[in-house]
Design an enzyme around this catalytic site. Structure first.
Site, PDB file in Angstrom:
ATOM      1  N   TYR A 159       0.844  -1.096  -0.019  1.00 33.70           N
ATOM      2  CA  TYR A 159       0.236   0.022  -0.178  1.00 33.70           C
ATOM      3  C   TYR A 159       0.795   1.506   0.092  1.00 33.70           C
ATOM      4  O   TYR A 159       0.371   2.397  -0.163  1.00 33.70           O
ATOM      5  CB  TYR A 159      -0.927  -0.050   1.173  1.00 33.70           C
ATOM      6  CG  TYR A 159      -2.070  -0.483   1.006  1.00 33.70           C
ATOM      7  CD1 TYR A 159      -2.503  -1.322  -0.334  1.00 33.70           C
ATOM      8  CD2 TYR A 159      -3.336  -0.297   1.762  1.00 33.70           C
ATOM      9  CE1 TYR A 159      -3.697  -1.966  -0.471  1.00 33.70           C
ATOM     10  CE2 TYR A 159      -4.641  -0.873   1.331  1.00 33.70           C
ATOM     11  CZ  TYR A 159      -4.863  -1.587   0.408  1.00 33.70           C
ATOM     12  OH  TYR A 159      -6.183  -2.039   0.021  1.00 33.70           O
ATOM     13  N   LYS A 229       5.954 -13.541   6.503  1.00 31.67           N
ATOM     14  CA  LYS A 229       6.891 -14.688   5.538  1.00 31.67           C
ATOM     15  C   LYS A 229       8.363 -14.245   5.913  1.00 31.67           C
ATOM     16  O   LYS A 229       9.252 -14.218   5.145  1.00 31.67           O
ATOM     17  CB  LYS A 229       6.669 -14.246   4.053  1.00 31.67           C
ATOM     18  CG  LYS A 229       7.014 -15.222   3.053  1.00 31.67           C
ATOM     19  CD  LYS A 229       6.596 -16.328   3.403  1.00 31.67           C
ATOM     20  CE  LYS A 229       7.312 -17.480   2.107  1.00 31.67           C
ATOM     21  NZ  LYS A 229       6.823 -18.983   2.381  1.00 31.67           N
ATOM     22  N   ASP A 283       1.875 -18.606   4.530  1.00 36.84           N
ATOM     23  CA  ASP A 283       1.328 -19.775   3.427  1.00 36.84           C
ATOM     24  C   ASP A 283       0.808 -20.986   4.465  1.00 36.84           C
ATOM     25  O   ASP A 283      -0.130 -21.505   4.288  1.00 36.84           O
ATOM     26  CB  ASP A 283       2.435 -20.210   2.716  1.00 36.84           C
ATOM     27  CG  ASP A 283       3.645 -20.388   2.999  1.00 36.84           C
ATOM     28  OD1 ASP A 283       4.050 -21.475   3.097  1.00 36.84           O
ATOM     29  OD2 ASP A 283       4.535 -19.603   3.683  1.00 36.84           O
TER      30      ASP A 283
END
Length: 420
Positions: A159, A229, A283
């Site tokens: 963003y 992550k 994930d």
């Protein structure tokens, strides 16, 4: 403040901020609340949500003085600009607002009007409570197990919008800097390339995680999970994880305990009332949404992870058409649904307004009107359970009664009045 493009209700009062960081407000019984109907189906779901929220306010001895403000295509038609300054200033002045979906304009200077509003108002936290309403069809066997609240950072990561288009002088300058000055000469493939920068700051991370932990403590939630992550992006998403743990360890005393401390020092027994902070790889968390749904309460994460995870969670409770959300800063909220503007259905009085109604419920809770918020949720769920629904649900169930958007809103409002 005087406004050139919007009219301020004469019979309402302003909501004042007493403590911005603590989201402590002084809320009158007749607050002025700006509302943006939005684009496309916004013209249908905006008035429907107003009907329901006003009924809840009146049923609890209050009243909302609605202040109609504009953004998106309706603003363009009315004022020849997509985001009038008066709209932004109205939300700044009155602190609490709600909006329907907006269509991102093409070639108008903003990647997204939603993002522009969040940045101009510093609404750095996107909050999405995800829970199942009885009677809503779901693709999973036990949608009732889903009861999570996602806290998504709203100003950084993707963003931030820092990127350069392939073939431009700017992207070539960045490429040369990365390859020649920073030593990544064998990393970028030959030929055209687009390059973006992913900033994640200590400041942005910590204020988001504080919001998530504060929410968990105030609402008797058991855990806050940091989603990242960091195994690959060690200095951005890995830093998000580390800074999140710093907040938990340094700022909350015995009210918060990390998962490592829980098992290393307490054999898995958390102090009574304490919030456990842990972390999961993004994930892996996507599959745990399905396989270990009941184990998670509050999720905190950078922007892109939050986009994926909150949408996936919404799918488990029936889809984004009923998924609520809100953008929150310090002492300020702009509630909005997750879904888009669906222009092909605009003006047909047929779409489901539940997402915007439930977004309004978040807004009512934010101003401390928990009794009104409870009436909204209970009446909405009772209406759907009675099989009086809009077309999107009616076509998936047996024996349903199909209602128009406005009829559905009136049915919910009538239940609120009868239950008050």
């Amino acid at each position: 403040m005087s406004y050139e493009q919007v009219e301020v209700p004469a019979d309402g009062e302003s909501i004042e901020v007493l403590d911005a960081e603590a989201d402590e407000l002084d809320v009158p019984s007749n607050p002025i609340i700006p509302i943006i109907y939005g684009d496309g189906i916004g013209q249908d779901v905006g008035p429907a949500a107003q009907t329901v929220l006003q009924a809840a306010a009146e049923a609890t001895g209050r009243e909302i003085s609605w202040m109609r403000v504009y953004a998106g295509e309706s603003a363009r038609e009315k004022y020849d600009e997509h985001l009038p300054n008066d709209t932004v200033e109205a939300i700044k002045e009155f602190n609490v607002a709600i909006k329907g979906p907006l269509t991102t304009p093409v070639g108008a200077g903003f990647r997204s009007l939603n993002v522009a509003l969040r940045k101009k108002l510093d609404l750095y936290t996107n909050v999405r409570p995800t829970f199942h309403l009885d009677g809503v069809p779901s693709p999973v066997k036990h949608p009732e197990q889903m009861d999570m609240v996602t806290f998504r950072e709203n100003t950084e990561d993707v963003y931030a919008g820092i990127e350069w288009e392939a073939g431009t002088d700017e992207v070539q300058q960045v490429r040369e800097f990365v390859e020649e000055e920073m030593g990544y000469d064998d990393t970028i493939h030959p030929g055209s390339v687009g390059i973006g920068i992913k900033p994640i700051t200590e400041f942005g991370t910590k204020r988001l995680v504080r919001k998530a932990i504060d929410y968990a403590l105030e609402n008797d939630r058991d855990s806050v999970t940091l989603i990242h992550k960091g195994n690959i992006m060690k200095f951005t998403e890995g830093a998000f994880r580390d800074w999140g743990y710093e907040v938990a360890e340094e700022e909350y005393g015995e009210a918060v305990i990390t998962e490592d401390t829980l098992w290393e020092e307490r054999d898995g027994e958390a102090p009574e009332g304490a919030v456990v902070v842990n972390d999961r790889i993004a994930d892996n968390m996507l599959q745990q949404l399905l396989t270990r749904t009941e184990q998670y309460d509050v999720l905190a994460m950078p922007n892109l992870n939050g986009d994926y995870l909150s949408d996936a969670a919404g799918a488990q409770i029936g889809g984004l058409g009923i998924a609520p959300g809100a953008n929150i800063g310090d002492g300020r909220i702009l509630a909005e649904p997750v879904h888009g503007s669906a222009p092909k259905y605009a003006g047909q009085d047929k779409v489901n307004p539940s997402a915007l109604i439930l977004s309004g419920r978040i807004m009512l809770e934010y101003v401390g009107w928990d009794d009104a918020a409870a009436l909204v949720k209970d009446a909405l769920e009772a209406t759907i359970s009675s099989k009086k629904v809009t077309y999107d649900i009616e076509r998936q169930i047996e024996g349903g009664e199909k209602l128009a958007t406005s009829e559905f809103a009136e049915e919910v409002a009538d239940r609120i009045r009868s239950n008050a």
